[in-house]
Write a protein that holds these residues in place. Structure first.
Motif, PDB file in Angstrom:
ATOM      1  N   TYR A  16       0.839  -1.205   0.000  1.00  0.00           N
ATOM      2  CA  TYR A  16       0.000   0.000   0.000  1.00  0.00           C
ATOM      3  C   TYR A  16       0.873   1.253   0.000  1.00  0.00           C
ATOM      4  CZ  TYR A  16      -3.460   3.463   1.262  1.00  0.00           C
ATOM      5  OH  TYR A  16      -4.264   4.578   1.264  1.00  0.00           O
ATOM      6  N   ALA A  17       1.917   1.267   0.802  1.00  0.00           N
ATOM      7  CA  ALA A  17       2.815   2.423   0.864  1.00  0.00           C
ATOM      8  C   ALA A  17       3.491   2.659  -0.488  1.00  0.00           C
ATOM      9  CB  ALA A  17       3.859   2.229   1.959  1.00  0.00           C
ATOM     10  N   ARG A  18       3.942   1.586  -1.128  1.00  0.00           N
ATOM     11  CA  ARG A  18       4.578   1.734  -2.446  1.00  0.00           C
ATOM     12  C   ARG A  18       3.579   2.200  -3.496  1.00  0.00           C
ATOM     13  NH1 ARG A  18       6.813  -3.285  -4.259  1.00  0.00           N
ATOM     14  NH2 ARG A  18       5.458  -4.331  -2.775  1.00  0.00           N
ATOM     15  N   TYR A  19       2.359   1.699  -3.413  1.00  0.00           N
ATOM     16  CA  TYR A  19       1.283   2.103  -4.327  1.00  0.00           C
ATOM     17  C   TYR A  19       0.989   3.598  -4.175  1.00  0.00           C
ATOM     18  CZ  TYR A  19      -3.799   2.246  -5.558  1.00  0.00           C
ATOM     19  OH  TYR A  19      -5.035   2.553  -6.039  1.00  0.00           O
ATOM     20  N   MET A  20       0.884   4.068  -2.934  1.00  0.00           N
ATOM     21  CA  MET A  20       0.606   5.487  -2.690  1.00  0.00           C
ATOM     22  C   MET A  20       1.790   6.368  -3.109  1.00  0.00           C
ATOM     23  SD  MET A  20      -2.459   5.963  -1.686  1.00  0.00           S
ATOM     24  CE  MET A  20      -2.877   4.739  -2.926  1.00  0.00           C
ATOM     25  N   LYS A  21       3.003   5.871  -2.897  1.00  0.00           N
ATOM     26  CA  LYS A  21       4.196   6.622  -3.302  1.00  0.00           C
ATOM     27  C   LYS A  21       4.251   6.745  -4.829  1.00  0.00           C
ATOM     28  CE  LYS A  21       9.177   6.743  -2.662  1.00  0.00           C
ATOM     29  NZ  LYS A  21      10.341   6.088  -2.066  1.00  0.00           N
ATOM     30  N   ALA A  22       3.903   5.669  -5.521  1.00  0.00           N
ATOM     31  CA  ALA A  22       3.877   5.707  -6.990  1.00  0.00           C
ATOM     32  C   ALA A  22       2.807   6.668  -7.489  1.00  0.00           C
ATOM     33  CB  ALA A  22       3.636   4.306  -7.551  1.00  0.00           C
ATOM     34  N   ALA A  23       1.655   6.700  -6.818  1.00  0.00           N
ATOM     35  CA  ALA A  23       0.585   7.626  -7.198  1.00  0.00           C
ATOM     36  C   ALA A  23       1.046   9.070  -7.014  1.00  0.00           C
ATOM     37  CB  ALA A  23      -0.671   7.354  -6.378  1.00  0.00           C
ATOM     38  N   ARG A  47       6.969   5.593 -17.699  1.00  0.00           N
ATOM     39  CA  ARG A  47       7.545   4.700 -16.689  1.00  0.00           C
ATOM     40  C   ARG A  47       6.802   4.834 -15.360  1.00  0.00           C
ATOM     41  NH1 ARG A  47      10.656   5.506 -12.619  1.00  0.00           N
ATOM     42  NH2 ARG A  47      11.310   7.581 -13.261  1.00  0.00           N
ATOM     43  N   LEU A  48       6.529   6.074 -14.938  1.00  0.00           N
ATOM     44  CA  LEU A  48       5.809   6.297 -13.685  1.00  0.00           C
ATOM     45  C   LEU A  48       4.384   5.750 -13.758  1.00  0.00           C
ATOM     46  CD1 LEU A  48       7.055   9.901 -12.853  1.00  0.00           C
ATOM     47  CD2 LEU A  48       7.639   7.780 -11.638  1.00  0.00           C
ATOM     48  N   GLU A  49       3.742   5.920 -14.893  1.00  0.00           N
ATOM     49  CA  GLU A  49       2.382   5.395 -15.086  1.00  0.00           C
ATOM     50  C   GLU A  49       2.386   3.873 -15.019  1.00  0.00           C
ATOM     51  OE1 GLU A  49      -1.748   5.385 -15.804  1.00  0.00           O
ATOM     52  OE2 GLU A  49      -0.426   7.059 -15.319  1.00  0.00           O
ATOM     53  N   ALA A  50       3.354   3.247 -15.669  1.00  0.00           N
ATOM     54  CA  ALA A  50       3.433   1.781 -15.668  1.00  0.00           C
ATOM     55  C   ALA A  50       3.673   1.247 -14.261  1.00  0.00           C
ATOM     56  CB  ALA A  50       4.544   1.315 -16.612  1.00  0.00           C
ATOM     57  N   GLU A  51       4.529   1.903 -13.502  1.00  0.00           N
ATOM     58  CA  GLU A  51       4.796   1.475 -12.129  1.00  0.00           C
ATOM     59  C   GLU A  51       3.556   1.647 -11.257  1.00  0.00           C
ATOM     60  OE1 GLU A  51       7.222   0.072  -8.880  1.00  0.00           O
ATOM     61  OE2 GLU A  51       7.114  -0.223 -11.033  1.00  0.00           O
ATOM     62  N   PHE A  52       2.855   2.765 -11.433  1.00  0.00           N
ATOM     63  CA  PHE A  52       1.621   2.998 -10.692  1.00  0.00           C
ATOM     64  C   PHE A  52       0.586   1.916 -11.014  1.00  0.00           C
ATOM     65  CE2 PHE A  52      -2.705   4.695 -10.966  1.00  0.00           C
ATOM     66  CZ  PHE A  52      -2.959   4.883  -9.616  1.00  0.00           C
ATOM     67  N   VAL A  53       0.382   1.635 -12.282  1.00  0.00           N
ATOM     68  CA  VAL A  53      -0.605   0.631 -12.696  1.00  0.00           C
ATOM     69  C   VAL A  53      -0.232  -0.744 -12.157  1.00  0.00           C
ATOM     70  CG1 VAL A  53      -1.556  -0.589 -14.705  1.00  0.00           C
ATOM     71  CG2 VAL A  53      -1.410   1.906 -14.703  1.00  0.00           C
ATOM     72  N   ARG A  54       1.041  -1.095 -12.218  1.00  0.00           N
ATOM     73  CA  ARG A  54       1.499  -2.401 -11.716  1.00  0.00           C
ATOM     74  C   ARG A  54       1.209  -2.535 -10.224  1.00  0.00           C
ATOM     75  NH1 ARG A  54       5.526  -4.637  -9.022  1.00  0.00           N
ATOM     76  NH2 ARG A  54       6.663  -2.703  -8.711  1.00  0.00           N
ATOM     77  N   LEU A  55       1.544  -1.508  -9.455  1.00  0.00           N
ATOM     78  CA  LEU A  55       1.323  -1.560  -8.017  1.00  0.00           C
ATOM     79  C   LEU A  55      -0.165  -1.500  -7.668  1.00  0.00           C
ATOM     80  CD1 LEU A  55       4.291   0.670  -6.883  1.00  0.00           C
ATOM     81  CD2 LEU A  55       3.973  -1.761  -6.371  1.00  0.00           C
ATOM     82  N   GLN A  56      -0.919  -0.712  -8.418  1.00  0.00           N
ATOM     83  CA  GLN A  56      -2.355  -0.638  -8.185  1.00  0.00           C
ATOM     84  C   GLN A  56      -2.994  -2.011  -8.427  1.00  0.00           C
ATOM     85  OE1 GLN A  56      -4.835   1.562 -11.007  1.00  0.00           O
ATOM     86  NE2 GLN A  56      -5.839   2.519  -9.237  1.00  0.00           N
ATOM     87  N   ASP A  57      -2.637  -2.642  -9.515  1.00  0.00           N
ATOM     88  CA  ASP A  57      -3.170  -3.970  -9.821  1.00  0.00           C
ATOM     89  C   ASP A  57      -2.816  -4.970  -8.728  1.00  0.00           C
ATOM     90  OD1 ASP A  57      -4.291  -3.033 -12.164  1.00  0.00           O
ATOM     91  OD2 ASP A  57      -2.765  -3.914 -13.465  1.00  0.00           O
ATOM     92  N   ALA A  58      -1.566  -4.936  -8.277  1.00  0.00           N
ATOM     93  CA  ALA A  58      -1.132  -5.865  -7.228  1.00  0.00           C
ATOM     94  C   ALA A  58      -1.902  -5.612  -5.933  1.00  0.00           C
ATOM     95  CB  ALA A  58       0.367  -5.722  -6.986  1.00  0.00           C
ATOM     96  N   TYR A  59      -2.070  -4.365  -5.571  1.00  0.00           N
ATOM     97  CA  TYR A  59      -2.784  -4.033  -4.343  1.00  0.00           C
ATOM     98  C   TYR A  59      -4.251  -4.455  -4.435  1.00  0.00           C
ATOM     99  CZ  TYR A  59      -4.802  -1.470  -0.489  1.00  0.00           C
ATOM    100  OH  TYR A  59      -5.495  -1.143   0.647  1.00  0.00           O
ATOM    101  N   LEU A  60      -4.904  -4.144  -5.541  1.00  0.00           N
ATOM    102  CA  LEU A  60      -6.311  -4.503  -5.690  1.00  0.00           C
ATOM    103  C   LEU A  60      -6.505  -6.011  -5.729  1.00  0.00           C
ATOM    104  CD1 LEU A  60      -7.464  -1.745  -8.178  1.00  0.00           C
ATOM    105  CD2 LEU A  60      -7.873  -1.859  -5.705  1.00  0.00           C
ATOM    106  N   THR A  61      -5.586  -6.727  -6.349  1.00  0.00           N
ATOM    107  CA  THR A  61      -5.644  -8.188  -6.366  1.00  0.00           C
ATOM    108  C   THR A  61      -5.519  -8.730  -4.949  1.00  0.00           C
ATOM    109  OG1 THR A  61      -4.762  -8.317  -8.602  1.00  0.00           O
ATOM    110  CG2 THR A  61      -4.494 -10.282  -7.208  1.00  0.00           C
ATOM    111  N   GLN A  62      -4.613  -8.168  -4.190  1.00  0.00           N
ATOM    112  CA  GLN A  62      -4.427  -8.582  -2.806  1.00  0.00           C
ATOM    113  C   GLN A  62      -5.686  -8.313  -1.971  1.00  0.00           C
ATOM    114  OE1 GLN A  62      -1.962  -6.147  -0.094  1.00  0.00           O
ATOM    115  NE2 GLN A  62      -0.633  -7.954  -0.092  1.00  0.00           N
ATOM    116  N   GLN A  63      -6.315  -7.178  -2.201  1.00  0.00           N
ATOM    117  CA  GLN A  63      -7.541  -6.844  -1.469  1.00  0.00           C
ATOM    118  C   GLN A  63      -8.675  -7.813  -1.809  1.00  0.00           C
ATOM    119  OE1 GLN A  63      -7.808  -4.382   1.035  1.00  0.00           O
ATOM    120  NE2 GLN A  63      -5.634  -4.699   0.735  1.00  0.00           N
TER     121      GLN A  63
END
Length: 67
Positions: A16-23, A47-63
């Motif tokens: 979550y922290a990495r996801y928010m930092k990427a956002a 690059r920043l958009e791709a990292e944000f999307v990757r982390l967002q997807d991972a976080y939402l999958t985890q949720q």
């Protein structure tokens, strides 16, 4: 954020922290970059958009797995 000591919770908190930092990095870049446009971001913006999307997807999958 939960403060339990479970390894799963710590991983979730870190994700979550990495996801928010990427956002935040994505927002900051969009606000400052003169080369980016909504339809054509610069290479850093992509690059920043791709990292944000990757982390967002991972976080939402985890949720979803928690439900």
């Amino acid at each position: 954020m939960p403060t339990a000591t479970s390894g799963d919770v710590l991983v979730a908190d870190d994700l979550y922290a990495r996801y928010m930092k990427a956002a935040a990095a994505r927002r900051a870049h969009r606000g400052d970059c003169t080369q980016c446009s909504p339809d054509a971001p610069c290479s850093t913006g992509r690059r920043l958009e791709a990292e944000f999307v990757r982390l967002q997807d991972a976080y939402l999958t985890q949720q979803k797995k928690k439900r």
